[in-house]
Design a protein around this motif. Structure first.
Motif, PDB file in Angstrom:
ATOM      1  N   MET A 273       0.827  -1.203   0.000  1.00 37.78           N
ATOM      2  CA  MET A 273       0.000   0.000   0.000  1.00 37.78           C
ATOM      3  C   MET A 273       0.862   1.254   0.000  1.00 37.78           C
ATOM      4  O   MET A 273       0.517   2.259  -0.634  1.00 37.78           O
ATOM      5  N   THR A 274       1.998   1.220   0.685  1.00 34.65           N
ATOM      6  CA  THR A 274       2.894   2.383   0.703  1.00 34.65           C
ATOM      7  C   THR A 274       3.491   2.638  -0.677  1.00 34.65           C
ATOM      8  O   THR A 274       3.537   3.775  -1.167  1.00 34.65           O
ATOM      9  N   VAL A 275       3.952   1.573  -1.329  1.00 35.58           N
ATOM     10  CA  VAL A 275       4.537   1.715  -2.667  1.00 35.58           C
ATOM     11  C   VAL A 275       3.474   2.149  -3.664  1.00 35.58           C
ATOM     12  O   VAL A 275       3.725   3.000  -4.544  1.00 35.58           O
ATOM     13  N   LYS A 276       2.297   1.612  -3.546  1.00 31.73           N
ATOM     14  CA  LYS A 276       1.218   1.965  -4.468  1.00 31.73           C
ATOM     15  C   LYS A 276       0.824   3.427  -4.327  1.00 31.73           C
ATOM     16  O   LYS A 276       0.533   4.108  -5.319  1.00 31.73           O
ATOM     17  N   ALA A 277       0.789   3.940  -3.109  1.00 38.19           N
ATOM     18  CA  ALA A 277       0.420   5.341  -2.898  1.00 38.19           C
ATOM     19  C   ALA A 277       1.415   6.284  -3.553  1.00 38.19           C
ATOM     20  O   ALA A 277       1.041   7.359  -4.034  1.00 38.19           O
ATOM     21  N   GLY A 278       2.681   5.899  -3.619  1.00 40.56           N
ATOM     22  CA  GLY A 278       3.689   6.757  -4.221  1.00 40.56           C
ATOM     23  C   GLY A 278       3.655   6.781  -5.734  1.00 40.56           C
ATOM     24  O   GLY A 278       4.214   7.701  -6.352  1.00 40.56           O
ATOM     25  N   SER A 279       3.036   5.799  -6.360  1.00 39.67           N
ATOM     26  CA  SER A 279       2.993   5.729  -7.839  1.00 39.67           C
ATOM     27  C   SER A 279       1.563   5.757  -8.367  1.00 39.67           C
ATOM     28  O   SER A 279       1.312   5.276  -9.471  1.00 39.67           O
ATOM     29  N   ARG A 280       0.636   6.313  -7.617  1.00 44.60           N
ATOM     30  CA  ARG A 280      -0.767   6.315  -8.015  1.00 44.60           C
ATOM     31  C   ARG A 280      -1.016   7.150  -9.263  1.00 44.60           C
ATOM     32  O   ARG A 280      -1.765   6.760 -10.154  1.00 44.60           O
ATOM     33  N   ASP A 281      -0.373   8.305  -9.362  1.00 43.37           N
ATOM     34  CA  ASP A 281      -0.596   9.183 -10.515  1.00 43.37           C
ATOM     35  C   ASP A 281      -0.101   8.545 -11.808  1.00 43.37           C
ATOM     36  O   ASP A 281      -0.766   8.616 -12.846  1.00 43.37           O
ATOM     37  N   ALA A 282       1.055   7.903 -11.756  1.00 43.07           N
ATOM     38  CA  ALA A 282       1.598   7.251 -12.957  1.00 43.07           C
ATOM     39  C   ALA A 282       0.714   6.095 -13.397  1.00 43.07           C
ATOM     40  O   ALA A 282       0.495   5.873 -14.599  1.00 43.07           O
ATOM     41  N   ILE A 283       0.172   5.350 -12.443  1.00 37.96           N
ATOM     42  CA  ILE A 283      -0.703   4.225 -12.778  1.00 37.96           C
ATOM     43  C   ILE A 283      -1.991   4.721 -13.416  1.00 37.96           C
ATOM     44  O   ILE A 283      -2.474   4.181 -14.426  1.00 37.96           O
ATOM     45  N   SER A 284      -2.589   5.774 -12.857  1.00 35.19           N
ATOM     46  CA  SER A 284      -3.822   6.324 -13.423  1.00 35.19           C
ATOM     47  C   SER A 284      -3.592   6.873 -14.828  1.00 35.19           C
ATOM     48  O   SER A 284      -4.445   6.732 -15.713  1.00 35.19           O
ATOM     49  N   LEU A 285      -2.445   7.496 -15.037  1.00 38.38           N
ATOM     50  CA  LEU A 285      -2.128   8.015 -16.370  1.00 38.38           C
ATOM     51  C   LEU A 285      -2.013   6.884 -17.379  1.00 38.38           C
ATOM     52  O   LEU A 285      -2.473   7.000 -18.514  1.00 38.38           O
ATOM     53  N   GLY A 286      -1.420   5.767 -16.978  1.00 36.81           N
ATOM     54  CA  GLY A 286      -1.311   4.632 -17.882  1.00 36.81           C
ATOM     55  C   GLY A 286      -2.645   3.996 -18.175  1.00 36.81           C
ATOM     56  O   GLY A 286      -2.870   3.461 -19.262  1.00 36.81           O
ATOM     57  N   LEU A 287      -3.579   4.045 -17.220  1.00 41.47           N
ATOM     58  CA  LEU A 287      -4.883   3.438 -17.420  1.00 41.47           C
ATOM     59  C   LEU A 287      -5.775   4.262 -18.338  1.00 41.47           C
ATOM     60  O   LEU A 287      -6.444   3.724 -19.224  1.00 41.47           O
ATOM     61  N   TYR A 288      -5.807   5.571 -18.133  1.00 37.19           N
ATOM     62  CA  TYR A 288      -6.787   6.402 -18.822  1.00 37.19           C
ATOM     63  C   TYR A 288      -6.179   7.456 -19.747  1.00 37.19           C
ATOM     64  O   TYR A 288      -6.877   7.973 -20.628  1.00 37.19           O
ATOM     65  N   GLY A 289      -4.921   7.799 -19.562  1.00 36.60           N
ATOM     66  CA  GLY A 289      -4.324   8.873 -20.357  1.00 36.60           C
ATOM     67  C   GLY A 289      -4.284   8.555 -21.835  1.00 36.60           C
ATOM     68  O   GLY A 289      -4.694   9.381 -22.676  1.00 36.60           O
ATOM     69  N   ASN A 290      -3.813   7.370 -22.201  1.00 38.13           N
ATOM     70  CA  ASN A 290      -3.730   6.994 -23.608  1.00 38.13           C
ATOM     71  C   ASN A 290      -5.099   6.923 -24.269  1.00 38.13           C
ATOM     72  O   ASN A 290      -5.272   7.293 -25.435  1.00 38.13           O
ATOM     73  N   LEU A 291      -6.078   6.437 -23.513  1.00 43.12           N
ATOM     74  CA  LEU A 291      -7.433   6.343 -24.066  1.00 43.12           C
ATOM     75  C   LEU A 291      -8.018   7.722 -24.341  1.00 43.12           C
ATOM     76  O   LEU A 291      -8.676   7.935 -25.369  1.00 43.12           O
ATOM     77  N   VAL A 292      -7.788   8.663 -23.446  1.00 37.52           N
ATOM     78  CA  VAL A 292      -8.281  10.030 -23.645  1.00 37.52           C
ATOM     79  C   VAL A 292      -7.623  10.661 -24.874  1.00 37.52           C
ATOM     80  O   VAL A 292      -8.288  11.313 -25.703  1.00 37.52           O
TER      81      VAL A 292
END
Length: 349
Positions: A273-292
């Protein structure tokens, strides 16, 4: 506009076939259940007879075993043998339904679609002609449609596999309260206290039944390996190893072992959970950024070129098709990687 009517007609054909399926399904279900139970019983009987030579049977029934292992974890109401036969029947019916419906619709189409200069005339229908090889396109569409249930099952399996690694923590916490009972009773009571949304509820029930009713050690080990392979974590291996040890030596040390395993899983979950919180923005960008970006780019080109011209250049030229496939493949890979990073399995690594 005429093409839209043919698409509607295809949908109506599929609706008729669906109605026929709903009418015949109750008649087939009973025979299907009997056949599935018979196949599962024969496989278990052969395994108990041949012993170590069971690998020969598994090679012959590899497709059945593959589907059965996926459905074991991907389907909530999994039933040994029956689920595989039901899945195979539904996929086969979908293949036949799409093939017949698209073939009937294709026979009603004009002979060919002719594409003129996309900037001037666009798409036009020619006169009605006999279409050579009319079965090829319907067969292609049918194969694509029949593969959708399998792809969906693989996706659900992957999602439940990750979720199961976290749900195992609840299983261990509950099981630690019943270590004064036998192993099969521990699993049975733990299953009763699990919530319905816990993905390990059905597999744990089957594992408890295996501990209660196994006829030889090989049968028990196979069911235990199936459970650990479904979750696919080191914590699951340790949990099942403790159960197998206690089945032979008694449950005297089971409580302390489960509590130690619980602490290890809690610490690892906090680290994740600690590691995930630090990379949340990059993960969200990979999920939805390319599609947008894709949707906005396609919308801009369609507005500038008009939809008819855009579809002609995108799907009727080799360069357009090549770029389209590359983009779709890139989006798929990006989505898979981002999904894995969004919630990694609860494991040591």
């Amino acid at each position: 506009m005429e093409l839209v009517f043919y698409i509607i007609r295809l949908g109506l054909h599929l609706l008729v076939v669906l109605g026929l399926w709903l009418m015949t399904k109750p008649l087939i279900e009973t025979h299907l259940r009997h056949l599935g139970q018979k196949i599962d019983f024969r496989m278990k009987l052969r395994k108990s007879i041949v012993g170590q030579r069971v690998s020969r049977i598994q090679k012959k029934m590899w497709l059945y075993r593959h589907l059965d292992d996926l459905l074991y974890f991907a389907q909530r109401n999994y039933e040994p043998g029956i689920s595989v036969m039901r899945f195979a029947m539904r996929s086969g019916f979908l293949l036949l339904a799409v093939f017949l419906s698209s073939l009937l619709t294709l026979k009603e189409l004009p002979g060919q679609l002719s594409f003129e200069n996309p900037f001037l005339e666009g798409i036009s229908f020619s006169g009605r002609e006999n279409v050579e090889g009319a079965w090829r396109l319907p067969l292609f569409l049918a194969v694509i449609a029949a593969s959708i249930p399998y792809l969906r099952m693989r996706y659900v399996y992957a999602q439940r596999k990750v979720r199961g690694s976290y749900d195992l923590l609840d299983v261990i916490k509950i099981a630690a309260k019943f270590t004064h009972l036998s192993v099969d009773a521990v699993l049975s009571r733990t299953t009763d206290f699990l919530t319905e949304d816990n993905v390990l509820k059905a597999p744990l029930r089957l594992l408890g039944a295996a501990f209660a009713n196994y006829s030889n050690e090989m049968e028990l080990n196979e069911e235990a390996e199936r459970f650990t392979a479904a979750i696919g974590t080191t914590f699951a291996v340790e949990f099942v190893a403790d159960l197998l040890y206690c089945e032979k030596e008694g449950t005297r040390y089971l409580k302390s072992s489960l509590l130690t395993l619980n602490r290890s899983m809690e610490q690892q979950r906090e680290t994740i959970m600690t590691v995930k919180a630090g990379s949340r923005d990059a993960i969200s960008l990979g999920l939805y950024g390319n599609l947008v970006v894709l949707v906005s780019s396609v919308g801009t080109f369609m507005f500038m070129l008009k939809p008819d011209v855009y579809f002609k250049l995108q799907f009727e030229t080799p360069v357009g098709l090549a770029f389209f496939m590359v983009i779709i493949f890139g989006l798929f890979v990006s989505f898979i990687i981002s999904t894995i990073l969004a919630r990694p399995k609860l494991d040591y690594h």
